[in-house]
Design an enzyme around this catalytic site. Structure first.
Site, PDB file in Angstrom:
ATOM      1  N   ARG A 176       0.808  -1.229   0.000  1.00 28.20           N
ATOM      2  CA  ARG A 176       0.000   0.000   0.000  1.00 28.20           C
ATOM      3  C   ARG A 176       0.840   1.278   0.000  1.00 28.20           C
ATOM      4  O   ARG A 176       0.474   2.279   0.611  1.00 28.20           O
ATOM      5  CB  ARG A 176      -0.971   0.012   1.201  1.00 28.20           C
ATOM      6  CG  ARG A 176      -1.896  -1.194   1.243  1.00 28.20           C
ATOM      7  CD  ARG A 176      -2.826  -1.264   0.030  1.00 28.20           C
ATOM      8  NE  ARG A 176      -3.612  -2.487   0.020  1.00 28.20           N
ATOM      9  CZ  ARG A 176      -3.294  -3.582  -0.688  1.00 28.20           C
ATOM     10  NH1 ARG A 176      -2.211  -3.594  -1.444  1.00 28.20           N
ATOM     11  NH2 ARG A 176      -4.052  -4.647  -0.654  1.00 28.20           N
ATOM     12  N   SER A 226     -11.507  -2.166   2.362  1.00 33.82           N
ATOM     13  CA  SER A 226     -10.817  -2.549   3.601  1.00 33.82           C
ATOM     14  C   SER A 226     -10.488  -1.293   4.396  1.00 33.82           C
ATOM     15  O   SER A 226      -9.840  -0.387   3.885  1.00 33.82           O
ATOM     16  CB  SER A 226      -9.529  -3.306   3.280  1.00 33.82           C
ATOM     17  OG  SER A 226      -9.821  -4.501   2.601  1.00 33.82           O
ATOM     18  N   GLU A 296      -6.387   2.145   6.444  1.00 35.89           N
ATOM     19  CA  GLU A 296      -6.083   2.136   5.008  1.00 35.89           C
ATOM     20  C   GLU A 296      -6.864   3.251   4.329  1.00 35.89           C
ATOM     21  O   GLU A 296      -6.431   3.827   3.342  1.00 35.89           O
ATOM     22  CB  GLU A 296      -6.461   0.787   4.394  1.00 35.89           C
ATOM     23  CG  GLU A 296      -6.036   0.652   2.940  1.00 35.89           C
ATOM     24  CD  GLU A 296      -6.046  -0.780   2.455  1.00 35.89           C
ATOM     25  OE1 GLU A 296      -6.588  -1.022   1.370  1.00 35.89           O
ATOM     26  OE2 GLU A 296      -5.501  -1.663   3.148  1.00 35.89           O
TER      27      GLU A 296
END
Length: 303
Positions: A176, A226, A296
């Protein structure tokens, strides 16, 4: 409204692509968010450069979004300029086993183009509800695949306002993250390299992954995907579930009963509801398991 600033944006873009006090709830998959002072939609790299130049000259904050699939915007909105790179910059071109696309192209559309061309390797991304630009910034991934597996290069606008092509090996793609995120570059396009494959096998895998998503993820509710990053050695959803938080609510925000890794807008949730729910979930997981939970979802504006 700053009339001078508005006029500068209208000089750069068509007036219908410059919006004032635009509700961000219309532009995020959470369906949450107060008004942005300015919401602009450039249709080319040149227009984007002009918008950035105006923002820098006027010293006004700006933030780049795609289709808002990983974003929680404050109920107070955003004091500055939201620059949306999405439907106005979404061209996709297939060249042999490569796909060249603008940053606003949806991953799902690129997936369908790959299928049509008999190109394999992008099936994992087909169901991710985001744009190519955002996927490059955060090295998006699902079901064992990541953007780093398929990217050849990414074209960005750097901190000086110059176009720059960055090869995959220089993108520093990690979990990420990427050099694009670290340096604050703006993605305008990318080249994806795939392998020739059998259309029926590609379609079969895409359908299989779609069925997994539909059966395991709360796609029927607005969310940002998520909510937390995967802590090393753990799964965020499992930690939340094992903390007894399935269905846990704050106002209209709820930990999904279908998949505890998702915080959903269960009905008229505010950004404050989601933010408070995330805070409480983090605290409870930390207390029970000693594992820190890093969001996230990107938060924008004042909380």
């Amino acid at each position: 409204m700053n009339q001078n600033l508005y006029e500068k944006f209208v000089e750069a873009l068509a007036p219908e692509r410059v919006l004032i006090n635009e509700p961000m709830s219309k532009h995020t998959t959470f369906r949450i968010g107060g008004p942005a002072d300015y919401f602009v939609m450039p249709a080319s790299e040149e227009e984007l450069k002009q918008v950035l130049s105006v923002c820098r000259e006027e010293e006004i904050p700006y933030y780049i979004i795609g289709n808002g699939s990983n974003l929680l915007v404050s109920d107070h909105g955003y004091r500055g300029v939201i620059i949306q790179i999405y439907k106005e910059m979404n061209e996709i071109r297939v060249e042999g086993n490569r796909i060249c696309a603008q940053a606003g192209a949806l991953l799902s559309k690129i997936g369908m183009e790959a299928l049509g061309a008999g190109l394999a390797g992008f099936e994992f991304a087909h169901g991710i509800p985001g744009t190519l630009g955002g996927a490059c910034v955060m090295n998006a991934g699902a079901y064992g695949g990541e953007m780093k597996d398929v990217l050849l290069d990414v074209t960005v606008i750097d901190e000086n306002g110059d176009l720059k092509k960055i090869a995959k090996e220089d993108l520093e793609l990690g979990y990420r993250t990427s050099i694009i995120a670290k340096k604050g570059y703006i993605v305008v396009g990318a080249t994806i390299e795939l392998k020739e494959g059998d259309r029926e096998e590609i379609r079969g895998l895409m359908n299989e992954l779609k069925e997994k998503r539909v059966s395991k993820q709360p796609l029927e509710f607005p969310s940002a995907g998520s909510t937390f990053k995967r802590p090393e050695g753990y799964f965020a959803g499992k930690l939340i579930q094992d903390s007894g938080l399935r269905g846990f609510r704050v106002g209209g925000a709820m930990v999904s009963e279908k998949h505890c890794g998702f915080v959903i807008n269960a009905g008229d949730a505010t950004a404050a509801d989601v933010n408070e729910l995330m805070r409480q979930v983090s605290d409870i997981v930390q207390e029970k398991f000693g594992v820190p939970m890093e969001p996230e979802v990107k938060r924008l504006g004042e909380f």
